[in-house]
Design a protein around this motif. Structure first.
Motif, PDB file in Angstrom:
ATOM      1  N   TYR A 124       0.920  -6.683  29.054  1.00 30.27           N
ATOM      2  CA  TYR A 124      -0.260  -7.371  28.525  1.00 30.27           C
ATOM      3  C   TYR A 124      -0.214  -7.534  27.008  1.00 30.27           C
ATOM      4  O   TYR A 124      -1.224  -7.859  26.395  1.00 30.27           O
ATOM      5  CB  TYR A 124      -1.528  -6.616  28.925  1.00 30.27           C
ATOM      6  CG  TYR A 124      -1.552  -6.244  30.392  1.00 30.27           C
ATOM      7  CD1 TYR A 124      -1.377  -7.217  31.384  1.00 30.27           C
ATOM      8  CD2 TYR A 124      -1.719  -4.922  30.801  1.00 30.27           C
ATOM      9  CE1 TYR A 124      -1.371  -6.876  32.724  1.00 30.27           C
ATOM     10  CE2 TYR A 124      -1.729  -4.571  32.146  1.00 30.27           C
ATOM     11  CZ  TYR A 124      -1.546  -5.560  33.104  1.00 30.27           C
ATOM     12  OH  TYR A 124      -1.534  -5.214  34.435  1.00 30.27           O
ATOM     13  N   GLY A 125       0.940  -7.295  26.410  1.00 29.78           N
ATOM     14  CA  GLY A 125       1.037  -7.365  24.967  1.00 29.78           C
ATOM     15  C   GLY A 125       0.789  -6.003  24.336  1.00 29.78           C
ATOM     16  O   GLY A 125       0.669  -4.982  25.031  1.00 29.78           O
ATOM     17  N   TYR A 126       0.687  -6.002  23.009  1.00 35.46           N
ATOM     18  CA  TYR A 126       0.593  -4.739  22.278  1.00 35.46           C
ATOM     19  C   TYR A 126      -0.564  -4.786  21.281  1.00 35.46           C
ATOM     20  O   TYR A 126      -0.828  -5.811  20.651  1.00 35.46           O
ATOM     21  CB  TYR A 126       1.894  -4.464  21.514  1.00 35.46           C
ATOM     22  CG  TYR A 126       3.112  -4.410  22.418  1.00 35.46           C
ATOM     23  CD1 TYR A 126       3.390  -3.275  23.164  1.00 35.46           C
ATOM     24  CD2 TYR A 126       3.970  -5.498  22.525  1.00 35.46           C
ATOM     25  CE1 TYR A 126       4.503  -3.221  23.996  1.00 35.46           C
ATOM     26  CE2 TYR A 126       5.082  -5.452  23.354  1.00 35.46           C
ATOM     27  CZ  TYR A 126       5.337  -4.306  24.081  1.00 35.46           C
ATOM     28  OH  TYR A 126       6.426  -4.256  24.913  1.00 35.46           O
ATOM     29  N   SER A 127      -1.238  -3.646  21.158  1.00 32.41           N
ATOM     30  CA  SER A 127      -2.310  -3.484  20.173  1.00 32.41           C
ATOM     31  C   SER A 127      -2.212  -2.056  19.642  1.00 32.41           C
ATOM     32  O   SER A 127      -1.294  -1.300  20.012  1.00 32.41           O
ATOM     33  CB  SER A 127      -3.679  -3.713  20.816  1.00 32.41           C
ATOM     34  OG  SER A 127      -4.000  -2.635  21.693  1.00 32.41           O
ATOM     35  N   ARG A 128      -3.141  -1.681  18.806  1.00 32.72           N
ATOM     36  CA  ARG A 128      -3.113  -0.310  18.275  1.00 32.72           C
ATOM     37  C   ARG A 128      -3.171   0.706  19.402  1.00 32.72           C
ATOM     38  O   ARG A 128      -2.639   1.808  19.284  1.00 32.72           O
ATOM     39  CB  ARG A 128      -4.273  -0.081  17.314  1.00 32.72           C
ATOM     40  CG  ARG A 128      -5.661  -0.229  17.937  1.00 32.72           C
ATOM     41  CD  ARG A 128      -6.756   0.184  16.986  1.00 32.72           C
ATOM     42  NE  ARG A 128      -6.737   1.613  16.736  1.00 32.72           N
ATOM     43  CZ  ARG A 128      -7.700   2.274  16.090  1.00 32.72           C
ATOM     44  NH1 ARG A 128      -8.741   1.594  15.617  1.00 32.72           N
ATOM     45  NH2 ARG A 128      -7.619   3.575  15.917  1.00 32.72           N
ATOM     46  N   LEU A 131       1.772 -10.734  21.388  1.00 30.46           N
ATOM     47  CA  LEU A 131       2.502 -11.027  22.631  1.00 30.46           C
ATOM     48  C   LEU A 131       1.570 -10.881  23.828  1.00 30.46           C
ATOM     49  O   LEU A 131       1.952 -10.354  24.874  1.00 30.46           O
ATOM     50  CB  LEU A 131       3.724 -10.103  22.777  1.00 30.46           C
ATOM     51  CG  LEU A 131       4.742 -10.146  21.631  1.00 30.46           C
ATOM     52  CD1 LEU A 131       5.845  -9.130  21.877  1.00 30.46           C
ATOM     53  CD2 LEU A 131       5.320 -11.554  21.477  1.00 30.46           C
ATOM     54  N   ALA A 132       0.346 -11.357  23.664  1.00 32.74           N
ATOM     55  CA  ALA A 132      -0.708 -11.109  24.653  1.00 32.74           C
ATOM     56  C   ALA A 132      -0.458 -11.858  25.959  1.00 32.74           C
ATOM     57  O   ALA A 132       0.042 -12.986  25.972  1.00 32.74           O
ATOM     58  CB  ALA A 132      -2.057 -11.510  24.066  1.00 32.74           C
ATOM     59  N   SER A 133      -0.816 -11.201  27.049  1.00 34.30           N
ATOM     60  CA  SER A 133      -0.779 -11.804  28.374  1.00 34.30           C
ATOM     61  C   SER A 133      -1.900 -11.190  29.202  1.00 34.30           C
ATOM     62  O   SER A 133      -2.120  -9.974  29.133  1.00 34.30           O
ATOM     63  CB  SER A 133       0.577 -11.550  29.038  1.00 34.30           C
ATOM     64  OG  SER A 133       0.623 -12.111  30.330  1.00 34.30           O
ATOM     65  N   ASP A 134      -2.617 -12.016  29.953  1.00 35.77           N
ATOM     66  CA  ASP A 134      -3.746 -11.511  30.728  1.00 35.77           C
ATOM     67  C   ASP A 134      -3.261 -10.817  32.004  1.00 35.77           C
ATOM     68  O   ASP A 134      -2.259 -11.239  32.604  1.00 35.77           O
ATOM     69  CB  ASP A 134      -4.692 -12.644  31.108  1.00 35.77           C
ATOM     70  CG  ASP A 134      -5.431 -13.211  29.912  1.00 35.77           C
ATOM     71  OD1 ASP A 134      -5.336 -12.616  28.818  1.00 35.77           O
ATOM     72  OD2 ASP A 134      -6.094 -14.258  30.064  1.00 35.77           O
TER      73      ASP A 134
END
Length: 287
Positions: A72-76, A91-94
């Motif tokens: 789903y991508g990366y965040s903190r 690199l977001a993906s639902d």
């Protein structure tokens, strides 16, 4: 007689290069190892243990599973301790409906000092995506105005153990089979649009959990539910009783495979009990 030339001067000895201390080498190795583990855990795979019964029957207390981090991508929240090194979500993906996801719980409400509501990792199933409407009526999920098919299947039974005792089971669900005390719940098979199906549990009639308002999932959020529908604080309930909608940037990864499971009866000081407590039939189960 010719003069004998003086002997050539011996080359000066080069000073030995300073030897690295053993302590320094050990420290460098540990730093490299820590960096390697940080990268793997943040961006590829991370272990997760199941602390509650909210995802029964698929997940039992004492299950250990790997979560893949790239889905789903990366965040903190992809990083250990939620280090604020990644702005927003890259690199977001639902996710897809039916995915079992690990996410960081919402921040506690102002003035909420209950330790149970502190930031922590949670695992639930994705039911609603942005723009979906979700409601529960009579224990059945209504997705975008259409009831999700829910078929009765064989009861779910689980032997009592230190991880799941009579108190967790509830007096109304205790049973004895072959001299073994077990917990018994009604089980149903739900099938989402697109054909994805999974088992859920129903412990009884609870109007506050079985009948809800209509929720419209906001953009950038998901609606999550536990499979143990009468014992899950999820998106059906606002904080502090549940979690409400979950922002996608709080998604940490997707449940991939169970790599170990224990019933909680082992003693860390008695290694042979580790094997007796293990549930090998659960190892290797995917999602």
């Amino acid at each position: 007689m010719a003069d004998t030339p003086p002997p050539a001067a011996a080359p000066k000895a080069q000073p030995d290069s300073p030897k690295r201390s053993e302590a320094g080498e050990t420290l460098r190795f540990l730093l490299k190892l820590a960096l390697f583990v940080f990268v793997i855990r943040s961006f590829l795979f991370a272990p997760y243990s199941i602390p509650s019964e909210s995802m029964l029957p698929r997940l039992l207390i004492g299950d250990y599973l790997f979560v893949t981090k790239w889905n789903y991508g990366y965040s903190r929240w992809s990083l250990p301790w939620g280090l604020p090194l990644i702005p927003g979500r890259i690199l977001a993906s639902d996710p897809a409906r039916g995915d079992v996801v690990v996410f960081r719980s919402p921040d506690p409400a102002p003035g909420d000092t209950d330790p149970a509501h502190d930031d922590h990792d949670v695992i639930k199933r994705v039911i609603g995506l942005p723009g979906d409407t979700v409601q529960v009526r009579g224990g059945q999920v209504i997705l975008n105005g259409k009831p999700i098919p829910k078929a009765r299947v064989a009861d779910f039974t689980l032997p009592l153990s230190p991880n799941f005792d009579a108190e967790k089971c509830g007096a109304d669900h205790l049973d004895v089979v072959g001299g073994t005390q077990i917990c018994r719940y009604r089980r149903y098979r739900e099938t989402l649009p697109g054909g994805r199906s999974y088992d859920v549990l129903d412990q009884g009639d609870f109007p506050d959990r079985d009948d809800t308002d209509v929720y419209t999932v906001p953009a950038g959020n998901v609606f999550l539910m536990g499979d143990n529908r009468d014992d899950s604080a999820d998106s059906r309930f606002p904080a502090p009783f549940g979690m409400g909608y979950i922002p996608m940037e709080r998604l940490e990864g997707k449940a991939a495979i169970t790599f170990f499971s224990t019933d909680g009866s082992a003693s860390w000081l008695l290694p042979w009990t580790w094997f007796q407590a293990a549930r090998p039939a659960r190892i290797g189960e995917g999602f």
